[in-house]
Design a protein around this motif. Structure first.
Motif, mmCIF file in Angstrom:
data_model
loop_
_atom_site.group_PDB
_atom_site.id
_atom_site.type_symbol
_atom_site.label_atom_id
_atom_site.label_comp_id
_atom_site.label_asym_id
_atom_site.label_seq_id
_atom_site.Cartn_x
_atom_site.Cartn_y
_atom_site.Cartn_z
ATOM 1 N N ARG A 58 0.886 -1.238 -0.030
ATOM 2 C CA ARG A 58 -0.164 -0.111 -0.235
ATOM 3 C C ARG A 58 0.930 1.302 0.107
ATOM 4 N N HIS A 59 1.833 1.334 0.644
ATOM 5 C CA HIS A 59 2.876 2.535 0.865
ATOM 6 C C HIS A 59 3.574 2.862 -0.654
ATOM 7 N N VAL A 60 3.798 1.725 -1.281
ATOM 8 C CA VAL A 60 4.461 1.872 -2.450
ATOM 9 C C VAL A 60 3.662 2.257 -3.509
ATOM 10 N N ARG A 61 2.447 1.471 -3.826
ATOM 11 C CA ARG A 61 1.512 1.610 -4.784
ATOM 12 C C ARG A 61 0.477 2.705 -4.561
ATOM 13 N N GLY A 62 0.177 2.944 -3.189
ATOM 14 C CA GLY A 62 -1.022 4.048 -2.997
ATOM 15 C C GLY A 62 -2.084 3.579 -2.822
ATOM 16 N N VAL A 63 -2.347 1.986 -3.081
ATOM 17 C CA VAL A 63 -3.725 1.430 -2.914
ATOM 18 C C VAL A 63 -3.352 0.138 -2.073
ATOM 19 N N PRO A 64 -4.429 -0.368 -1.598
ATOM 20 C CA PRO A 64 -4.141 -1.563 -0.723
ATOM 21 C C PRO A 64 -3.860 -2.742 -1.405
ATOM 22 N N ALA A 65 -3.365 -3.840 -0.998
ATOM 23 C CA ALA A 65 -2.903 -5.183 -1.778
ATOM 24 C C ALA A 65 -4.421 -5.857 -2.077
ATOM 25 N N GLY A 66 -4.688 -6.489 -3.078
ATOM 26 C CA GLY A 66 -5.689 -7.257 -3.430
ATOM 27 C C GLY A 66 -5.769 -8.639 -2.685
ATOM 28 N N ALA A 67 -6.800 -9.053 -2.750
ATOM 29 C CA ALA A 67 -7.042 -10.525 -2.037
ATOM 30 C C ALA A 67 -5.978 -11.704 -2.773
ATOM 31 N N ALA A 68 -5.885 -11.448 -3.912
ATOM 32 C CA ALA A 68 -4.834 -12.250 -4.823
ATOM 33 C C ALA A 68 -3.350 -12.144 -4.264
ATOM 34 N N GLU A 69 -3.362 -10.931 -4.285
ATOM 35 C CA GLU A 69 -1.795 -10.486 -3.905
ATOM 36 C C GLU A 69 -1.480 -10.635 -2.400
ATOM 37 N N LEU A 70 -2.518 -10.642 -1.487
ATOM 38 C CA LEU A 70 -2.410 -10.991 -0.279
ATOM 39 C C LEU A 70 -2.176 -12.580 -0.015
ATOM 40 N N ALA A 71 -2.916 -13.311 -0.732
ATOM 41 C CA ALA A 71 -2.947 -14.723 -0.662
ATOM 42 C C ALA A 71 -1.560 -15.318 -1.090
ATOM 43 N N LEU A 72 -0.803 -14.435 -2.174
ATOM 44 C CA LEU A 72 0.472 -14.726 -2.679
ATOM 45 C C LEU A 72 1.605 -14.397 -1.472
ATOM 46 N N LEU A 73 1.228 -13.126 -0.836
ATOM 47 C CA LEU A 73 2.416 -13.079 0.153
ATOM 48 C C LEU A 73 2.308 -14.024 1.245
ATOM 49 N N GLY A 74 0.786 -14.286 1.757
ATOM 50 C CA GLY A 74 0.916 -15.186 2.611
ATOM 51 C C GLY A 74 1.685 -16.430 2.508
ATOM 52 N N ARG A 75 1.572 -17.232 0.943
ATOM 53 C CA ARG A 75 2.140 -18.499 0.806
ATOM 54 C C ARG A 75 3.701 -18.167 0.776
ATOM 55 N N ALA A 76 4.050 -17.034 0.564
ATOM 56 C CA ALA A 76 5.737 -16.668 0.527
ATOM 57 C C ALA A 76 6.254 -16.602 1.841
ATOM 58 N N LEU A 77 5.460 -16.211 2.942
ATOM 59 C CA LEU A 77 5.978 -15.929 4.260
ATOM 60 C C LEU A 77 5.804 -17.188 4.626
ATOM 61 N N THR A 78 4.852 -18.093 4.408
ATOM 62 C CA THR A 78 4.784 -19.413 4.899
ATOM 63 C C THR A 78 5.989 -20.238 4.595
ATOM 64 N N ALA A 79 6.329 -20.181 3.429
ATOM 65 C CA ALA A 79 7.541 -20.855 2.630
ATOM 66 C C ALA A 79 8.673 -20.303 3.519
ATOM 67 N N ALA A 80 8.944 -19.065 3.704
ATOM 68 C CA ALA A 80 10.029 -18.650 4.025
ATOM 69 C C ALA A 80 10.199 -19.325 5.828
ATOM 70 N N ASP A 81 9.106 -19.184 6.351
ATOM 71 C CA ASP A 81 8.966 -19.754 7.835
ATOM 72 C C ASP A 81 9.452 -21.169 7.924
ATOM 73 N N ARG A 82 8.941 -22.004 6.727
ATOM 74 C CA ARG A 82 9.588 -23.381 6.771
ATOM 75 C C ARG A 82 10.898 -23.652 6.550
ATOM 76 N N ASP A 83 11.471 -22.678 5.632
ATOM 77 C CA ASP A 83 12.823 -22.717 5.225
ATOM 78 C C ASP A 83 13.848 -22.530 6.720
ATOM 79 N N GLU A 84 13.229 -21.443 7.326
ATOM 80 C CA GLU A 84 14.136 -21.039 8.372
ATOM 81 C C GLU A 84 13.815 -22.030 9.520
ATOM 82 N N ALA A 85 12.753 -22.429 9.795
ATOM 83 C CA ALA A 85 12.769 -24.042 10.773
ATOM 84 C C ALA A 85 13.454 -25.015 10.485
ATOM 85 N N ALA A 86 13.696 -25.165 9.110
ATOM 86 C CA ALA A 86 14.610 -26.312 8.772
ATOM 87 C C ALA A 86 15.842 -26.144 8.678
ATOM 88 N N ARG A 87 16.251 -25.094 9.123
ATOM 89 C CA ARG A 87 17.851 -24.789 9.068
ATOM 90 C C ARG A 87 18.417 -25.169 10.306
#
Length: 382
Positions: free
Chosen positions: A353-382
């Protein structure tokens, strides 16, 4: 005697990361045309020859070629270091260079030793004052109590006047790099002040026929005999549309006889364009700016995707972009305040929202959520 007053060449400077050496060599080379056309005897460069204390090899090569052109055109060259230059580096081999007609006056301890030139009316003493940093110059000049530019320049000018007193009938020119009272700054000059100690009254320079000033980038007349030539190129978009020039001055038997402006060419003008991305890409009114350096201020309510790439399809020399659309307006809270206590997904969404001036859409938030989940899994596996 006819002299050409220039300053603030800033060889090696860039414009928002874009190299300007070609434009600099073009406009500085044009000074040689002025020398030939106007029968100029001396070219003065009042500081900031380079843009940095350690210039690149390409920048030094440009200076070498420019000075060679000026000398072939028939002019002696006198230059001094400014606050951007290293006086010690610029003054290397100065005695040898003087034999070839290039006089570099870079030593504070010798600032009252003029370059002596002569014409049919007698001698002209050209004093080159290097930029005097108070904390250094006060020791070099033996005035340890001096803490301001006014104090060290006043001491320097006392030495100049004392030397002139021993040369009766000699006309005089002083080169100095300073912020003199009455001058108007631009946004492309590097600040040389701490708490206002930089400001110098013009009266410091009383007693000489002409004062060739450097540091301020727009041409200015503080008095008939005290002037800024300004920089030969515009170095910020705040200078867009500003006419660049040098001062041509004549000395006769009694001193300063005449001063007039000599316009300099503009190899590539600067333009500031405002509008939506689609307007800037399509509006025929902007046709003249296609080959200019361009700063674009986009007013789209939502920040466009990859706008610089799109702008450069029409304006290949677009070097600066600012988004000023309604979405860019803050709600009054700092970015840190808006993020305090929020989870990772909220932080990522707020960034969008800060960069684009409009809130992220539902599809974008879902994509961001999946990316954060994957990052958490990678961090836990180390």
């Amino acid at each position: 005697m006819r002299l050409l007053h220039t300053s603030d060449w800033h060889i090696g400077r860039s414009l928002h990361g874009t190299d300007l050496l070609a434009e600099q060599e073009a406009v500085l080379g044009a000074l040689a045309d002025v020398v030939a056309a106007e029968s100029v005897d001396v070219v003065l460069v009042a500081g900031d020859v380079y843009d940095r204390a350690v210039p690149s090899a390409d920048a030094t090569a440009v200076l070498s070629r420019v000075v060679a052109r000026l000398r072939r055109a028939g002019a002696t060259v006198v230059l001094t270091p400014g606050n951007h230059d290293s006086a010690r580096r610029l003054g290397t081999f100065s005695e040898l260079l003087a034999v070839g007609g290039l006089h570099v006056r870079a030593e504070t301890s010798r600032l009252d030793e003029p370059v002596l030139l002569s014409d049919e009316h007698g001698d002209v003493a050209v004093y080159g004052l290097p930029f005097l940093e108070p904390e250094l110059a006060r020791f070099e000049l033996g005035v340890t109590t001096a803490r301001s530019h006014e104090a060290v320049l006043g001491t320097a000018m006392d030495r100049v006047r004392a030397d002139l007193f021993l040369r009766p009938g000699t006309r005089s020119v002083v080169l100095a790099h300073a912020f003199v009272g009455g001058g108007v700054a631009s946004d492309s000059e590097r600040d040389i002040s701490v708490g206002g100690v930089d400001l110098v009254p013009a009266s410091v320079f009383d007693g000489v026929d002409y004062v060739a000033l450097g540091h301020l980038h727009r041409p200015q007349t503080l008095s008939p005999r005290v002037r800024y030539s300004g920089s030969p190129l515009a170095y910020s978009f705040g200078e867009a549309g500003q006419d660049k020039q040098a001062w041509l001055l004549d000395l006769d038997a009694s001193g300063l006889a005449d001063v007039r402006a000599v316009p300099l060419p503009t190899p590539r003008p600067l333009s500031v364009l405002t509008g939506t991305l689609s307007e800037l890409l399509a509006d025929p009114a902007h046709g003249d700016a296609v080959e200019h350096f361009v700063s674009a201020r986009l007013t789209d309510p939502v920040r466009p995707a990859d706008p610089m790439r799109a702008l450069q399809t029409r304006f290949p020399h677009c070097v600066h972009l600012e988004w000023t659309g309604s979405g860019a307006v803050s709600d009054g809270r700092s970015y840190q305040e808006r993020l305090r206590g929020r989870g990772d997904l909220d932080v990522a969404g707020e960034f969008v929202r800060h960069v684009r001036g409009v809130p992220a859409g539902a599809a974008e938030l879902a994509l961001l959520g999946r990316a954060l989940t994957a990052a958490d899994r990678d961090e836990a596996a180390r």
